[in-house]
Enzyme design. Sequence first.
Site, mmCIF file in Angstrom:
data_model
loop_
_atom_site.group_PDB
_atom_site.id
_atom_site.type_symbol
_atom_site.label_atom_id
_atom_site.label_comp_id
_atom_site.label_asym_id
_atom_site.label_seq_id
_atom_site.Cartn_x
_atom_site.Cartn_y
_atom_site.Cartn_z
ATOM 1 N N GLY A 299 -1.493 62.518 69.597
ATOM 2 C CA GLY A 299 -0.775 61.355 69.523
ATOM 3 C C GLY A 299 -1.170 59.952 69.601
ATOM 4 C CB SER A 300 -0.008 56.856 70.899
ATOM 5 O OG SER A 300 1.209 57.184 70.377
ATOM 6 C CB VAL A 301 -5.300 57.397 71.602
ATOM 7 C CG1 VAL A 301 -4.878 57.243 72.891
ATOM 8 C CG2 VAL A 301 -5.491 59.140 72.020
ATOM 9 C CG ASP B 52 2.157 57.024 76.542
ATOM 10 O OD1 ASP B 52 2.532 55.353 76.819
ATOM 11 O OD2 ASP B 52 2.143 57.805 77.582
#
Length: 551
Positions: free
Chosen positions: A250-252, A544
């Site tokens: 995901g967004s990391v 997020d």
Amino acid sequence: YVAFGEQQRVRSIDLPAARGSILDRNGEDLALSVNQSTVYANPQEIEDPVAAAAHLAPVLGMDQAELVEKLSADTEFTYLVRQQPDELAEQVRDLDLAGIHLMDEPARFEPSGDLARSVIGAVGVDNTGLSGIEQQYEQALTGTPGELTVERAPDGDTISSGEQHLTPAQQGDSLVLTLDRGLQFEAERALAQQVDATGALGGIAIVSRVGTGEVLAMANVEATQNEDGSRGPAVPSSNNRALTAMYEPGSVIKVVTMAAALEEGVVEPATRFLVPDGIQVADHRFTDHDPHAPVDLSVNDILAQSSNVGTIMVAQRLGAEGLADYLGRFGFGRPTALDFPHEAAGITLPLDEWSGTSIGSIPIGQGISVTAMQMLSAFNVVANDGVYVPPRLVLARVGDDGTRHPVAAPEPHRVVSTSTARQLTTMMMSVVDTGTGTSAAIPGYSVAGKTGTARKPQDTGGYEDAAGNYHYVATFAGFVPAEDPELTMIVVLDEPTSSIYGGEVSAPVFSQLGQFALARYGIAPPAQLETATPPVAGIDPSQDGLGTPVP
């Protein structure tokens, strides 16, 4: 006849070697070998197996019929029970049965119980490493067996004046790990508490030193189930999912996307985009979490507020080839230097296999699979001024004479420039100051980090299960102190139910664990920098960047 007589009298007994100990970085025992009593039989010396079994079975806790079969075997050696406490050995000794003997055999003990069990691994009854560090360093830990040769009379007693020869067993080397037992305990405690509080299936937490890559704590916990089917408390897992399990981050991963774009000079932190709430990429429309009118955002804003659409616009300017190149530079798609048993490589598609939507999905962390350790190592690049430092779990080997032999650290390599890393650090500080990661804040310290919430691929072939539901993984990764990084940390929760967002469920554990580690190592806060960025109208900074499903 002389040879036949000698064969009857002379016996050789193998003496197992003790495995070397496994120690934490401060010399505290994590696993060690302690001699226990093993009971064995020489059936050739037993005249009445039935009578012997009747006396012995209750003491050994064995089935009497099974014991009779062992005591009647056509052999001179058979194990009965192994690695038993002294109390049982004394009871066997008191029976004084012909053909029943005792010998010392090393057994493996973990003084701290299940602490770091997924990293340390397990040892079988034959003193062989079955998993984890015990398996990986089997050759170093295993000693050299010895042998005792004795001459015995027909009644089984040793002939005092007969042949006797002892070749002592040599203990294996001990290992000094990078782990800190105290920090490992706190990581497992805080993580288990949050897994229980959020109803997650399990969780991962890793803490490492920025400049050396030394892993100070690697916690893996999982929820349990009670006999009545209800949920039980979370406990340490035997599976080191931090290294063996892949997930879509995901967004990391947006940190890597931005790092590549900054390094290639296609954007600067202040570069602005008019960001709508959705963008069409090939046959799929990607969206931000909430509908909003087109909003003017800087690249710094895009990362701080975790805008999917803005990140995709940056990635399109960078190009698929550039993004694929930097994913490889940051270490994705191959195992780390830890060489841990069953470590996963992650999945990054070769550029020629990218679909039309890949330039939309991969920059925001879907359509790519990573391990938690890979993700942490990527963040450590930023913390370490653009240099990739391979992670380490073993500091040294210690011989049985006490000589310490350091284990060489793998060579680091540069991924992005110092300038890019420091620009990105400032942007990541905005994530914690005013963006999606405010719950990761640590009083008195500046924190740089990134949140992530990703849908889990299902066996059905998409992101929805058979009932049409989504399942999520929530992540927070970052480092502290931001201006002079010392510690890099990541927290991953698998399918939390109280909230699916990394900023709400993973970031608080990061903060809690960070406070403990900073105090434990006496790391003082450096001078603070004014980096706060005001929230951007139209984008909810708590979500997020989660948007519409990726096909």
